[in-house]
Scaffold this motif. Structure first.
Motif, mmCIF file in Angstrom:
data_model
loop_
_atom_site.group_PDB
_atom_site.id
_atom_site.type_symbol
_atom_site.label_atom_id
_atom_site.label_comp_id
_atom_site.label_asym_id
_atom_site.label_seq_id
_atom_site.Cartn_x
_atom_site.Cartn_y
_atom_site.Cartn_z
ATOM 1 N N PRO A 61 13.236 17.818 -14.894
ATOM 2 C CA PRO A 61 11.870 18.202 -15.235
ATOM 3 C C PRO A 61 10.882 17.621 -14.240
ATOM 4 C CG PRO A 61 12.691 16.504 -16.722
ATOM 5 C CD PRO A 61 13.857 16.990 -15.910
ATOM 6 N N ALA A 62 9.830 18.380 -14.001
ATOM 7 C CA ALA A 62 8.841 17.953 -13.021
ATOM 8 C C ALA A 62 8.146 16.706 -13.514
ATOM 9 C CB ALA A 62 7.828 19.083 -12.788
ATOM 10 N N VAL A 63 8.029 15.715 -12.648
ATOM 11 C CA VAL A 63 7.355 14.464 -12.964
ATOM 12 C C VAL A 63 6.281 14.239 -11.922
ATOM 13 C CG1 VAL A 63 7.607 11.972 -13.247
ATOM 14 C CG2 VAL A 63 9.424 13.495 -14.009
ATOM 15 N N GLU A 64 5.080 13.970 -12.388
ATOM 16 C CA GLU A 64 3.982 13.754 -11.455
ATOM 17 C C GLU A 64 4.216 12.462 -10.693
ATOM 18 O OE1 GLU A 64 -0.850 12.985 -11.580
ATOM 19 O OE2 GLU A 64 0.161 14.009 -13.213
ATOM 20 N N ALA A 65 4.143 12.506 -9.374
ATOM 21 C CA ALA A 65 4.389 11.329 -8.553
ATOM 22 C C ALA A 65 3.273 10.309 -8.745
ATOM 23 C CB ALA A 65 4.483 11.731 -7.080
ATOM 24 N N ALA A 66 3.667 9.038 -8.767
ATOM 25 C CA ALA A 66 2.682 7.972 -8.931
ATOM 26 C C ALA A 66 1.899 7.802 -7.636
ATOM 27 C CB ALA A 66 3.387 6.670 -9.288
ATOM 28 N N ILE A 78 -4.725 -6.420 0.859
ATOM 29 C CA ILE A 78 -5.093 -6.716 -0.508
ATOM 30 C C ILE A 78 -4.715 -5.511 -1.364
ATOM 31 C CG2 ILE A 78 -6.918 -7.543 -2.040
ATOM 32 C CD1 ILE A 78 -6.398 -9.324 0.393
ATOM 33 N N VAL A 79 -3.874 -5.728 -2.382
ATOM 34 C CA VAL A 79 -3.350 -4.633 -3.202
ATOM 35 C C VAL A 79 -3.792 -4.822 -4.638
ATOM 36 C CG1 VAL A 79 -1.289 -3.365 -3.943
ATOM 37 C CG2 VAL A 79 -1.338 -4.491 -1.686
ATOM 38 N N ASN A 80 -4.371 -3.778 -5.223
ATOM 39 C CA ASN A 80 -4.745 -3.805 -6.623
ATOM 40 C C ASN A 80 -3.488 -3.610 -7.474
ATOM 41 O OD1 ASN A 80 -5.782 -3.324 -9.240
ATOM 42 N ND2 ASN A 80 -7.639 -2.390 -8.423
ATOM 43 N N LEU A 81 -3.235 -4.546 -8.394
ATOM 44 C CA LEU A 81 -2.037 -4.485 -9.239
ATOM 45 C C LEU A 81 -2.327 -3.814 -10.567
ATOM 46 C CD1 LEU A 81 -0.573 -8.043 -8.602
ATOM 47 C CD2 LEU A 81 0.005 -5.897 -7.469
ATOM 48 N N ALA A 82 -3.263 -2.865 -10.568
ATOM 49 C CA ALA A 82 -3.608 -2.164 -11.803
ATOM 50 C C ALA A 82 -2.384 -1.461 -12.344
ATOM 51 C CB ALA A 82 -4.720 -1.143 -11.539
ATOM 52 N N PRO A 83 -2.210 -1.449 -13.698
ATOM 53 C CA PRO A 83 -1.054 -0.761 -14.300
ATOM 54 C C PRO A 83 -1.154 0.738 -14.116
ATOM 55 C CG PRO A 83 -2.559 -1.513 -16.002
ATOM 56 C CD PRO A 83 -3.072 -2.057 -14.687
ATOM 57 N N LEU A 123 -10.633 -0.397 -3.330
ATOM 58 C CA LEU A 123 -9.751 -1.136 -4.230
ATOM 59 C C LEU A 123 -9.834 -0.671 -5.671
ATOM 60 C CD1 LEU A 123 -10.270 -4.752 -2.825
ATOM 61 C CD2 LEU A 123 -8.218 -3.334 -2.624
ATOM 62 N N LYS A 124 -10.800 0.170 -5.982
ATOM 63 C CA LYS A 124 -10.951 0.641 -7.354
ATOM 64 C C LYS A 124 -9.960 1.775 -7.617
ATOM 65 C CE LYS A 124 -14.424 2.367 -10.605
ATOM 66 N NZ LYS A 124 -15.834 2.783 -10.777
ATOM 67 N N PRO A 125 -9.225 1.709 -8.749
ATOM 68 C CA PRO A 125 -8.271 2.786 -9.059
ATOM 69 C C PRO A 125 -8.983 4.109 -9.269
ATOM 70 C CG PRO A 125 -7.840 0.841 -10.407
ATOM 71 C CD PRO A 125 -9.164 0.615 -9.726
ATOM 72 N N ALA A 126 -8.279 5.196 -8.961
ATOM 73 C CA ALA A 126 -8.825 6.533 -9.175
ATOM 74 C C ALA A 126 -8.917 6.812 -10.667
ATOM 75 C CB ALA A 126 -7.944 7.577 -8.489
ATOM 76 N N THR A 127 -9.831 7.700 -11.047
ATOM 77 C CA THR A 127 -10.032 8.014 -12.462
ATOM 78 C C THR A 127 -8.840 8.715 -13.063
ATOM 79 O OG1 THR A 127 -11.131 10.062 -11.797
ATOM 80 C CG2 THR A 127 -12.524 8.146 -12.213
#
Length: 227
Positions: free
Chosen positions: A107-112, A222-227, A33-37
């Motif tokens: 333009p290339a956009v990094e996928a979320a 369970i989903v982390n709603l981190a921005p 559940l912890k977001p990636a760095t």
């Protein structure tokens, strides 16, 4: 002989129960559940650098007309053969303006990256939103993970999911009630209510679309709603 058969039968019956009662580890839940760095780079736009503006060509000034003093008649110049204009030195010519590169249309956009999440096989009483006793240990481990220093600053969405059996409206209502119940249990275990939201999705997001009636579709995510 009879005793041996009874022991074997008891072992076979107890094995699935022990497996179902084994809760996930809180540390493993934290890792999932912890977001990636690198999550902060997900909105990075990669665009072509703007081309330098072309240099304006030099404008040659027109020669000034000869001035004549008052009362003096200007002499009429003798017609002369037009002089052949000297060829300008190629080194003195201005360099051609660089051709601006046409920027790419898209333009290339990094996928979320996908939001950190974990799916838990929370068991409920049949046709009910009451959490089965065997799943309380799972929710206890989840509450420990959500209250850990690594996840304390994040908010989470609790999703209820069902399989495709039954009417879609009923499944959505049941999944909402079960998601609400999981939220309530987590709150009783110490998780702040403002950090939790709940939603029932019924069978709209099957884990196994090719097997709509499979047990794996009945889950709580369970989903982390981190921005």
């Amino acid at each position: 002989m009879k005793t041996t058969l009874c022991l074997l039968l008891a072992t076979l019956l107890a094995a699935p129960l022990a497996e179902a009662q084994t809760p996930p580890d809180a540390d493993a839940l934290i890792r999932q559940l912890k977001p990636a760095t690198t999550r902060g780079l997900r909105n990075l736009n990669i665009q072509a650098a703007p081309a330098a503006p072309a240099a304006a060509p030099a404008v040659l000034a027109s020669p000034a007309a000869p001035s004549v003093a008052p009362g003096v008649t200007a002499a009429t110049p003798q017609a002369a053969a037009p002089a052949t204009p000297a060829q300008p030195d190629s080194a003195a010519l201005p360099a051609p303006a660089p051709v601006a590169a046409t920027p790419a249309a898209n333009p290339a956009v990094e996928a979320a990256p996908a939001a950190p999440s974990v799916s838990l096989a929370i068991q409920f009483e049949y046709n009910s939103a009451s959490v089965s006793q065997v799943s309380y240990q799972t929710l206890q481990q989840l509450s420990r993970a959500l209250q850990s220093p690594e996840l304390l600053d994040y908010r989470f969405r609790i999703e209820g999911h069902t399989d495709a059996k039954g009417q879609a409206a009923y499944n959505r209502k049941l999944s909402q009630s079960r998601a609400d119940e999981v939220r309530r249990v987590l709150m009783t275990l110490g998780v702040a209510g403002e950090r939790l939201s709940s939603i029932g999705l019924g069978a709209s997001q099957l884990a196994l679309p090719s097997q709509p009636y499979a047990a794996e579709n009945r889950r709580v995510r369970i989903v982390n709603l981190a921005p």
